[in-house]
Enzyme design. Structure first.
Site, PDB file in Angstrom:
ATOM      1  N   SER A  54       0.858  -1.190   0.000  1.00  0.00           N
ATOM      2  CA  SER A  54       0.000   0.000   0.000  1.00  0.00           C
ATOM      3  C   SER A  54       0.888   1.232   0.000  1.00  0.00           C
ATOM      4  CB  SER A  54      -0.851   0.006   1.275  1.00  0.00           C
ATOM      5  OG  SER A  54      -1.520   1.236   1.432  1.00  0.00           O
ATOM      6  N   TYR A 110      -2.210   0.339  10.813  1.00  0.00           N
ATOM      7  CA  TYR A 110      -2.168  -0.143   9.420  1.00  0.00           C
ATOM      8  C   TYR A 110      -0.834   0.204   8.762  1.00  0.00           C
ATOM      9  CZ  TYR A 110      -3.718  -0.971   4.572  1.00  0.00           C
ATOM     10  OH  TYR A 110      -3.838  -1.427   3.277  1.00  0.00           O
TER      11      TYR A 110
HETATM   12  P1  NAP Z   1     -11.197  -6.339   0.453  1.00  0.00           P
HETATM   13  O1  NAP Z   1     -12.198  -6.227  -0.648  1.00  0.00           O
HETATM   14  O2  NAP Z   1     -11.642  -6.141   1.860  1.00  0.00           O
HETATM   15  O3  NAP Z   1     -10.439  -7.743   0.321  1.00  0.00           O
HETATM   16  C1  NAP Z   1      -9.624  -8.261   1.353  1.00  0.00           C
HETATM   17  C2  NAP Z   1      -9.449  -9.743   1.113  1.00  0.00           C
HETATM   18  O4  NAP Z   1      -8.566 -10.254   2.141  1.00  0.00           O
HETATM   19  C3  NAP Z   1     -10.756 -10.517   1.202  1.00  0.00           C
HETATM   20  O5  NAP Z   1     -10.805 -11.450   0.156  1.00  0.00           O
HETATM   21  C4  NAP Z   1     -10.649 -11.220   2.555  1.00  0.00           C
HETATM   22  O6  NAP Z   1     -11.309 -12.486   2.488  1.00  0.00           O
HETATM   23  C5  NAP Z   1      -9.140 -11.429   2.647  1.00  0.00           C
HETATM   24  N1  NAP Z   1      -8.721 -11.700   4.026  1.00  0.00           N
HETATM   25  C6  NAP Z   1      -8.841 -10.905   5.115  1.00  0.00           C
HETATM   26  N2  NAP Z   1      -8.396 -11.567   6.202  1.00  0.00           N
HETATM   27  C7  NAP Z   1      -8.009 -12.803   5.782  1.00  0.00           C
HETATM   28  C8  NAP Z   1      -7.501 -13.946   6.430  1.00  0.00           C
HETATM   29  N3  NAP Z   1      -7.276 -13.978   7.752  1.00  0.00           N
HETATM   30  N4  NAP Z   1      -7.211 -15.042   5.691  1.00  0.00           N
HETATM   31  C9  NAP Z   1      -7.431 -15.038   4.354  1.00  0.00           C
HETATM   32  N5  NAP Z   1      -7.922 -14.003   3.679  1.00  0.00           N
HETATM   33  C10 NAP Z   1      -8.205 -12.889   4.398  1.00  0.00           C
HETATM   34  O7  NAP Z   1     -10.036  -5.258   0.245  1.00  0.00           O
HETATM   35  P2  NAP Z   1      -8.967  -5.026  -0.947  1.00  0.00           P
HETATM   36  O8  NAP Z   1      -8.864  -3.578  -1.128  1.00  0.00           O
HETATM   37  O9  NAP Z   1      -9.247  -5.884  -2.116  1.00  0.00           O
HETATM   38  O10 NAP Z   1      -7.646  -5.514  -0.205  1.00  0.00           O
HETATM   39  C11 NAP Z   1      -6.688  -6.383  -0.784  1.00  0.00           C
HETATM   40  C12 NAP Z   1      -5.291  -5.952  -0.354  1.00  0.00           C
HETATM   41  O11 NAP Z   1      -5.017  -4.652  -0.880  1.00  0.00           O
HETATM   42  C13 NAP Z   1      -5.101  -5.826   1.163  1.00  0.00           C
HETATM   43  O12 NAP Z   1      -3.833  -6.349   1.500  1.00  0.00           O
HETATM   44  C14 NAP Z   1      -5.129  -4.324   1.405  1.00  0.00           C
HETATM   45  O13 NAP Z   1      -4.413  -3.983   2.552  1.00  0.00           O
HETATM   46  C15 NAP Z   1      -4.466  -3.847   0.133  1.00  0.00           C
HETATM   47  N6  NAP Z   1      -4.729  -2.445  -0.240  1.00  0.00           N
HETATM   48  C16 NAP Z   1      -5.999  -1.974  -0.396  1.00  0.00           C
HETATM   49  C17 NAP Z   1      -6.199  -0.638  -0.750  1.00  0.00           C
HETATM   50  C18 NAP Z   1      -7.558  -0.052  -0.925  1.00  0.00           C
HETATM   51  O14 NAP Z   1      -7.669   1.191  -0.917  1.00  0.00           O
HETATM   52  N7  NAP Z   1      -8.594  -0.839  -1.102  1.00  0.00           N
HETATM   53  C19 NAP Z   1      -5.079   0.198  -0.949  1.00  0.00           C
HETATM   54  C20 NAP Z   1      -3.803  -0.321  -0.792  1.00  0.00           C
HETATM   55  C21 NAP Z   1      -3.635  -1.637  -0.443  1.00  0.00           C
HETATM   56  P3  NAP Z   1     -12.157 -13.167   3.662  1.00  0.00           P
HETATM   57  O15 NAP Z   1     -12.693 -12.062   4.529  1.00  0.00           O
HETATM   58  O16 NAP Z   1     -13.207 -13.936   2.927  1.00  0.00           O
HETATM   59  O17 NAP Z   1     -11.175 -14.042   4.359  1.00  0.00           O
END
Ligand code: NAP
Length: 246
Positions: A131, A144
């Site tokens: 991120s 975070y």
């Molecule tokens: P999201 O839609 O909330 O997806 C998060 C995913 O992580 C879900 O599939 C969730 O699946 C999984 N997860 C959470 N805890 C877990 C666990 N204990 N074991 C296995 N899977 C787990 O959010 P996203 O934005 O796509 O996030 C994906 C990545 O991008 C994350 O690492 C986040 O920090 C990073 N990111 C996001 C943003 C943003 O603005 N959205 C920006 C920079 C980086 P389950 O709940 O079904 O397990």
């Protein structure tokens, strides 16, 4: 040649789901893991992949998941997220533990277990979705930002430790992407989550998925080390140009 295989953690929504779809389009057999099995099962049916339950915070779950993966060419460490937005003085230790266990130790568990198979593939690639929070700090975000910094350091250290091995490492550091991320961060508060993206044109999960697919489609001698990607409306973690509300 046998089918190239990818593993995407956290594939039940957002960036992980979009990445699994994009890699499948490129011809990969994709193993999709998350805690919400019904969602990854539906996704696997759509893309002709394999769904497995995965909780990256559980040693047993990661072992069962990684044992079931016979071959892996591309690992996408995507599972992660944020909980809460609080000053250090009011830090919720359970939120911090959740963020460190999921983003940092979870990435370590899965990567460690799959590394021998990635090396054996002869041209492995590890993509870690960190991120802009892995590169900067912001007020009320230390739980975070510290977890994402640590996840980034883990990934970047491997780049040196794996020199001489047939494994590439790409860190993707996105800014604001409209997914379930903020809904999770604010404990299901949809109104508060929507405000994060109000008045801006955010990135979408597909934007990041296309970048993962681009990195994966480079020839073996090309290592894209770090890719920072933000919406045009965002300069840093907390600095946006927002259109005024009507
Ligand atoms: P999201 O839609 O909330 O997806 C998060 C995913 O992580 C879900 O599939 C969730 O699946 C999984 N997860 C959470 N805890 C877990 C666990 N204990 N074991 C296995 N899977 C787990 O959010 P996203 O934005 O796509 O996030 C994906 C990545 O991008 C994350 O690492 C986040 O920090 C990073 N990111 C996001 C943003 C943003 O603005 N959205 C920006 C920079 C980086 P389950 O709940 O079904 O397990």
């Amino acid at each position: 040649m046998s089918t190239r295989t990818a593993v995407v953690t956290g594939a039940s929504s957002g960036i992980g789901e979009a990445t699994a779809r994009e890699l499948a389009k490129q011809g990969y057999h994709v193993y999709v893991g998350a805690r919400r099995f019904d969602r990854v099962q539906r996704l696997a049916e759509d893309i002709g992949g394999t769904a497995l339950e995965l909780d990256v915070t559980s040693e047993d779950s990661v072992r069962a998941f990684t044992d079931a993966v016979e071959r892996v060419d591309v690992l996408v460490n995507n599972a992660g997220g944020a909980k809460g937005l609080a000053p250090v003085l009011e830090a919720d230790l359970d939120d911090w533990r959740w963020m460190w266990e999921t983003n940092v130790v979870g990435t370590l568990r899965v990567t460690k277990a799959l590394l021998p198979k990635l090396i054996a593939s002869g041209d492995g690639l590890i993509v870690t979705v960190t991120s802009v929070a892995a590169l900067h700090t912001y007020d009320n975000g230390a739980g975070y930002t510290s977890a994402k910094h640590a996840q980034g350091v883990l990934h970047r250290t491997l780049r040196g430790e794996l020199l001489g091995q047939p494994v590439r490492l790409t860190e993707i550091a996105p800014g604001a992407v409209e997914t379930e991320f903020s809904l999770v961060r604010f404990d299901g508060d949809a109104e508060r989550a929507a405000k994060v993206y109000e008045g801006i044109d955010p990135l979408y999960a597909e934007d990041i998925a296309q970048i993962v697919a681009f990195a994966a489609s480079r020839p073996p001698h090309v290592n894209l080390d770090t890719i920072v990607v933000k919406p045009r409306d965002q300069e840093g973690p907390g600095r946006f140009s927002r259109r005024p509300a009507n």
